[in-house]
Motif scaffolding. Structure first.
Motif, PDB file in Angstrom:
ATOM      1  N   ALA A  96       0.841  -1.193   0.000  1.00  0.00           N
ATOM      2  CA  ALA A  96       0.000   0.000   0.000  1.00  0.00           C
ATOM      3  C   ALA A  96       0.875   1.241   0.000  1.00  0.00           C
ATOM      4  O   ALA A  96       2.019   1.219   0.474  1.00  0.00           O
ATOM      5  N   ASP A  97       0.318   2.320  -0.546  1.00  0.00           N
ATOM      6  CA  ASP A  97       0.999   3.610  -0.524  1.00  0.00           C
ATOM      7  C   ASP A  97      -0.064   4.695  -0.476  1.00  0.00           C
ATOM      8  O   ASP A  97      -1.188   4.516  -0.971  1.00  0.00           O
ATOM      9  N   GLU A  98       0.294   5.798   0.121  1.00  0.00           N
ATOM     10  CA  GLU A  98      -0.627   6.924   0.275  1.00  0.00           C
ATOM     11  C   GLU A  98       0.095   8.204  -0.120  1.00  0.00           C
ATOM     12  O   GLU A  98       1.213   8.454   0.337  1.00  0.00           O
TER      13      GLU A  98
ATOM     14  N   ARG B  93      -5.145   6.667  -0.999  1.00  0.00           N
ATOM     15  CA  ARG B  93      -4.411   5.482  -0.560  1.00  0.00           C
ATOM     16  C   ARG B  93      -4.738   4.341  -1.522  1.00  0.00           C
ATOM     17  O   ARG B  93      -5.906   4.030  -1.766  1.00  0.00           O
TER      18      ARG B  93
END
Length: 634
Positions: free
Chosen positions: A489-491, A582
């Motif tokens: 995951a990345d935001e 996200r």
């Protein structure tokens, strides 16, 4: 008008429940006819049903003179979520609780009116009386409101975003309260004398009903958390989540220990049958007292001391009656190298997991008197303690069937293929992806179990229930391990036209839109998601509910058999020029939902097997009957 009718229904239940308790006690002590007691139990059920129907009518008619409707109803709420509003808040959910409890009482009363059933009905009657009193005096949803408001805020917005809200809480309640029957039979057995010797045979089908409902309810709850809360996960070791897991663990252990005889097995059955319902009562206290902070829990209420007092009384009653239990007939202890020993070890491990989870759940309550602050434990505590034990339980589920033979060499031969499959899986997965020791062990254990289960299919329909139940749990283990080890995951805050990338998945922000559908201000980010040469549009949103003065996330989930692409809108700029997004990629998370469905199907099949076994026993002449254990997940 509706408020008065609802109050009258609760008053009728408060009369019928203790009357039923006294009449069943008369049946148990004096051998009196059971018909009056059955009618009183039916009266308690009808009173609970009338109270539920009246509150539903008040919600659907928007009768804001009723306090519960004024606090949880609303003209803007869709019809489906108006109906589910009954269990969206504490007072209404207690009515559903009473309805399910009354249903179990009537179902149990249909059995033979021997002393065992009669004493068990006394226990059920005491519990029903307590919850009727609780609903009438401390959490009455029918109290009048003055002045009468023109509209209400509706239920919590989080409870209006997913159709599982109509199924998940009722399923959990059916599972929770299904544990009351084994509890009641375990307490009744020492009082019933000779009639109580085979209480576990009568308790087993009820435990299966509870297990099936709890399994489906827990998995549906995880799905709801995943689909609604927007954080991208499905289990946070939240105190109320744990409260649903605890009785599932002890009921699973009970289904294992009740499979057959053996030294000490009788005491294990009694303790586990009592523990299931006692943990349900403890979970009710945690959920409805405000004792723990949780997105699932209700707010502070006056119910806490009353519920805690009832928990203490139930523990005392279970302790006293368990101490009175006569020792079971002497039986030869199961040899260490046997299926019975493996099943018993598995039950011990399940209870150990329950103890570990219970300690972590009540830690804030225990630490506050000592330190002045609530020191809660994090997810790492459970991952270091409960998860390794769960992997061992999974492995033993694959070992136990091979130990049915008396020859150790033959048992080892049966374990050779599953062991080779596990080692090959660990080697292949470890070389290709290096997911970490915990996930690698879980993959190996799942391969071990699934390979061993294939061999059991040749044993015929008698083993299919256990095969399905264990296969479902193995699939859940694979889904949990894969989504935890490989999930990414990345935001990031994106300007319109910018792209966020996770692995081979990219999401490009196209536009940010505002609107007021259904009277709620909604901000929606439209993104183009690209993966493997394919593109599609996703639109996660933020929704503001003015009636509750709260904003909730509406994630966009693109699910598939291989992985889910999960997008959440975190925040937007005032000018709509950028948005914080996200992006998460969750591999094989769908196996969790599929595995839960397969395990539940296995439990239902075992329940059907148990019903057919009972019918066969009734058809046999009395002199030819022999103890039979129904096919159950082992």
């Amino acid at each position: 008008m509706l408020g008065d009718l609802g109050g009258a229904a609760l008053a009728a239940g408060l009369l019928a429940a203790p009357l039923a308790t006294l009449l069943w006690l008369r049946v148990a002590l004096l051998g009196a006819p059971a018909r009056p007691a059955r009618l009183a139990s039916l009266g308690a059920l009808l009173a609970a049903a009338s109270a539920c129907a009246t509150l539903e009518a008040a919600l659907l008619r928007h009768d804001f003179s009723v306090r519960f409707v004024a606090e949880n109803g609303g003209r803007h709420v869709p019809g489906y979520y108006t109906i589910t509003s009954l269990w969206s808040a504490m007072d209404g959910s207690l009515l559903l609780w009473l309805l399910v409890l009354g249903g179990y009482g009537v179902a149990l009363a249909r059995g033979r009116p021997d002393r065992l059933r009669a004493y068990a009905m006394v226990v059920v009657g005491v519990a029903t009386t307590f919850f009727f009193a609780l609903s009438t005096f401390a959490a009455n949803p029918f109290r009048a409101v003055h002045p009468v408001p023109l509209d209400g805020p509706g239920p919590n917005p989080l409870l209006q975003q997913h159709p599982a809200m109509g199924v998940h809480p009722p399923l959990l309640y059916v599972g929770y309260l299904g544990t009351v029957v084994p509890f009641a039979l375990a307490l009744a057995a020492p009082l019933a004398g000779a009639h109580g010797r085979n209480w576990i045979r009568q308790a087993r089908p009820w435990a299966l009903v509870a297990w099936c409902s709890l399994t489906a309810g827990v998995v549906l709850g995880a799905w709801w958390s995943y689909a609604v809360l927007g954080w991208g996960g499905y289990w946070a070791w939240d105190p109320v989540e744990n409260a649903s897991l605890l009785p599932w663990l002890t009921t699973t252990a009970l289904l294992h220990t009740s499979l057959g005889g053996g030294r000490g097995r009788e005491r294990w059955n009694s303790v586990l049958a009592c523990a299931g319902f006692l943990l349900v009562l403890l979970g009710t206290f945690l959920t409805r007292s405000g004792a723990v902070a949780s997105v699932h829990a209700f707010t502070d209420s006056p119910l806490g001391p009353l519920l805690l007092g009832f928990v203490v009384l139930a523990v005392l009653a279970a302790t006293v009656l368990a101490g009175r239990r006569q020792p079971a007939p002497a039986r030869r202890a199961a040899p260490p190298w046997s299926r019975g020993a493996a099943v018993l070890v598995n039950a011990v491990l399940l209870v150990t997991i329950a103890a570990v989870v219970l300690i972590g759940t009540v830690q804030p309550l225990l630490s506050e008197p000592l330190t002045g602050s609530r020191a809660s434990v994090g997810a790492g505590y459970y991952q270091r303690t409960a998860v390794p034990l769960a992997v061992v339980v999974l492995l033993l589920a694959g070992v136990a069937p091979a130990l049915q033979v008396r020859n150790p060499a033959e048992a080892l031969r049966r374990l050779a293929l599953p062991g080779a499959a596990a080692l090959a899986t660990v080697a292949a997965v470890g070389l290709l992806s290096r997911p970490g020791p915990a996930a690698l062990t879980a993959f190996g254990a799942a391969a071990f179990v699934l390979t061993g289960l294939l061999a059991q299919l040749a044993a015929g329909p008698r083993r299919w229930a256990a095969v399905l139940a264990h296969a479902g749990l193995a699939l859940v283990a694979v889904g949990v391990a894969a989504s935890s080890a490989y999930g990414r995951a990345d935001e990031r805050t994106l300007r319109v036209g910018e792209t966020l990338t996770v692995g081979d998945v990219s999401a490009r922000l196209v536009t940010v839109q505002r609107g007021t559908p259904g009277g709620r201000m909604t901000v929606r980010a439209r993104l183009v998601v690209s993966s493997g040469g394919a593109t599609r549009t996703a639109a996660p949103a933020l929704r503001y509910d003015p009636a509750r003065d709260t904003a909730v996330t509406v994630p966009a989930i693109d699910g598939g058999p291989r992985r889910d692409v999960y997008l959440t809108l975190i925040a937007v700029a005032g000018d709509g020029g950028d948005a914080t997004v996200r992006l998460a990629v969750n591999p094989l998370v769908g196996l969790i939902w599929a595995g839960g469905a397969v395990a539940t199907a296995g439990g239902l099949l075992a329940l059907g097997d148990a019903a057919r076994s009972r019918r066969r026993r009734r058809a046999e002449p009395a002199g030819r009957r022999a103890p039979v254990a129904a096919g159950v997940p082992a």
